[in-house]
Design an enzyme around this catalytic site. Structure first.
Site, PDB file in Angstrom:
ATOM      1  CG  ASP A  86      -5.438  35.929  -8.695  1.00 32.71           C
ATOM      2  OD1 ASP A  86      -5.354  34.730  -8.997  1.00 32.71           O
ATOM      3  OD2 ASP A  86      -6.048  36.350  -7.695  1.00 32.71           O
ATOM      4  CE  LYS A 135      -1.136  34.423  -3.315  1.00 36.46           C
ATOM      5  NZ  LYS A 135      -1.480  34.158  -4.742  1.00 36.46           N
ATOM      6  CD  GLU A 157      -2.600  37.462  -6.469  1.00 34.30           C
ATOM      7  OE1 GLU A 157      -2.327  36.249  -6.447  1.00 34.30           O
ATOM      8  OE2 GLU A 157      -3.264  38.037  -5.577  1.00 34.30           O
ATOM      9  NE  ARG A 196      -3.103   0.705  -0.748  1.00 36.57           N
ATOM     10  CZ  ARG A 196      -3.397   0.850  -2.034  1.00 36.57           C
ATOM     11  NH1 ARG A 196      -3.056   1.954  -2.689  1.00 36.57           N
ATOM     12  NH2 ARG A 196      -4.010  -0.116  -2.685  1.00 36.57           N
ATOM     13  CE  LYS A 216      -4.050  28.052  -5.348  1.00 36.50           C
ATOM     14  NZ  LYS A 216      -5.068  28.576  -6.284  1.00 36.50           N
TER      15      LYS A 216
END
Length: 278
Positions: free
Chosen positions: A215, A169, A194, A102, A137
């Site tokens: 963005d 950002k 951004e 597994r 992400k």
């Protein structure tokens, strides 16, 4: 910072050690029921079409459990395979093959999924000048592994982490009060900023920004942005980009397209491992 052999090897070892500790700790209470003198052969088969990725993690999963386990591959890393195709064959102690089953398959199914989702989008924009990049992400603990898989799938890597490069950002800009103030605080041109509107793009260009992330720009707004930019800055578009619209963005001539879905919205590739005694 770019992925290199040492970074990848460290990730492989750390990921597998953590996975073994998570699943086995000090004992596999099921596999210990199997006599240790029984030898086995295991065949890993694909239950669907995909791109293979994760061989270093798969092999390490078994080697750290038992160095005597051998693995012969029928498919190369990055190669496409078909449903029902044999991926690899392992030989070793039956109980040790059970222990690693597994753990090894988890890495293979996750990284093959990442490479496959990347490759689908890469092929979609292959006839354009745009390139596909990943984001931060990623699955916690598997940052390097997934960025490796993105490259195997034909994509490119963004920064490896917050320690790597500067990206200003929305929430950073809020802390300074304005885009101008945020850019002035950087003190050099080695950053990406951004922007969320055409107005913010114009300000960033006026401030001399050379690397700008658009963005959540619609296709129409992205087209307008390219006309305003006129090659002054490197443009990247991100946000709500998928298989249905990525080509439309690429046709605008935007050099960089980043998509978080290739690492965070993946669906595990289905493999099965059958073990027999020998």
């Amino acid at each position: 910072m770019k992925l290199n052999k040492n970074i990848i090897l460290d990730a492989v070892n750390n990921n597998v050690v953590s996975a073994i500790a998570e699943d086995i700790k000090n004992i596999d209470k099921s596999s210990t029921l199997v006599p240790s003198n029984i030898n086995g052969v295991a065949i890993v088969k694909a239950n669907q079409k995909a791109i293979l990725c994760g061989k270093p993690w798969f092999e390490k999963s078994f080697k750290l459990i038992d160095k005597g386990i051998t693995c012969q591959w029928g498919i190369e890393e990055g190669q496409e395979f078909k449903k029902n195709q044999i991926i690899c064959t392992l030989h070793g102690k039956y109980n040790k093959l059970l222990e690693g089953e597994r753990i090894g398959l988890n890495f293979l199914q996750t990284l093959s999924a990442t490479a496959t989702s990347t490759n689908i989008l890469v092929k979609k924009i292959a006839q354009t000048s745009s390139v596909l990049l990943d984001t931060r992400k990623t699955i916690p603990g598997l940052r390097i592994a997934q960025k490796y898989a993105v490259k195997i799938g034909g994509g490119l890597n963004q920064r490896l982490g917050l320690y790597d490069e500067i990206l200003i950002k929305e929430n950073h800009i809020k802390s300074f009060g304005s885009i101008r103030a945020a850019i002035e605080n950087v003190g050099n041109n080695n950053y990406q900023i951004e922007v969320e509107t055409i107005g913010e793009l114009i300000i960033a260009l006026e401030c001399g920004a050379k690397n700008i992330l658009l963005d959540n720009f619609s296709i129409l707004k992205a087209k307008e942005a390219t006309l305003i930019n006129k090659g002054k800055a490197m443009l990247e578009v991100s946000g709500n980009i998928n298989i249905d619209n990525i080509l439309d963005y690429a046709k605008l001539g935007i050099p960089r397209i980043s998509v978080g879905a290739i690492t965070k919205n993946i669906e595990a590739i289905d493999f099965s491992m059958i073990i027999d005694t020998i």
